[in-house]
Design a protein around this motif. Structure first.
Motif, short mmCIF file in Angstrom:
data_model
loop_
_atom_site.label_atom_id
_atom_site.label_comp_id
_atom_site.label_asym_id
_atom_site.label_seq_id
_atom_site.Cartn_x
_atom_site.Cartn_y
_atom_site.Cartn_z
N THR A 22 -8.48 -3.97 -3.15
CA THR A 22 -8.17 -5.17 -3.45
C THR A 22 -6.74 -5.40 -3.87
O THR A 22 -6.08 -5.07 -4.79
N TYR A 24 -3.23 -8.06 -4.11
CA TYR A 24 -2.50 -9.47 -4.43
C TYR A 24 -1.07 -9.44 -4.03
O TYR A 24 -0.48 -8.51 -4.69
N ASP A 25 -0.33 -10.33 -3.24
CA ASP A 25 1.06 -10.47 -3.51
C ASP A 25 1.53 -11.12 -4.76
O ASP A 25 0.56 -11.61 -5.74
N ALA A 36 3.46 -6.44 -5.01
CA ALA A 36 2.01 -6.47 -4.77
C ALA A 36 1.34 -5.77 -5.76
O ALA A 36 2.03 -4.90 -6.29
N GLY A 38 -2.53 -4.00 -6.73
CA GLY A 38 -3.95 -3.65 -6.14
C GLY A 38 -4.54 -2.79 -7.19
O GLY A 38 -4.10 -2.07 -7.94
#
Length: 139
Positions: A22, A24-25, A36, A38
């Motif tokens: 998973t 996310y920026d 990012a 993760g």
């Protein structure tokens, strides 16, 4: 997402390493993509559940993109369940290409058998900011 120039690496390779991660920026206050974050589970090795090589194996071994824990793994926080460390993220697209180095943060929890990986653009984020972010990670 915003790309600063055609020659700069977008810090989104983390998302492409494993579709199960998973990711996310991370954007700055100007809505420019600067990193990012993760997370993923990992399979502990029976003999050494705290081995950097085991916990982060999928992030360490890439030839084009990797978290270079062999060259830098500076622990900034530790507890009985794991560590948080600063490292370097290396991106090199081709043998003759100049490598791009970004900030990396790695943190794991051996009780929950998961880790967090962060990449931040070295041109956009200072080392003191990276250190502050690293120290704030909790599971």
């Amino acid at each position: 997402k915003t790309k600063k120039s055609d020659t700069e690496h977008e810090p989104l390779m983390l998302a492409g390493l494993n579709p199960l991660y998973t990711v996310y920026d991370i954007y700055d206050s100007d809505h420019t993509l600067i990193g990012a974050i993760g997370y993923s589970n990992y399979e502990p090795y029976e003999g050494d559940k705290d081995s950097v090589q085991v916990v982060y194996s999928a992030l360490r071994l890439g030839s084009v993109y990797r978290f270079d824990t062999d060259s830098r793994y500076d622990v900034v926080k530790t507890n009985k369940y794991g560590t948080t460390a600063l490292t370097t993220v290396v991106y090199q697209d081709g043998a003759n290409a100049e490598p791009v180095n970004n900030w990396g943060i790695l943190s794991y929890n051996n009780e929950k058998e998961c880790f967090v990986a962060v990449e931040l653009e070295s041109n956009s984020v200072s080392e003191s900011q990276v250190l502050e972010i690293a120290k704030s990670i909790e599971f």
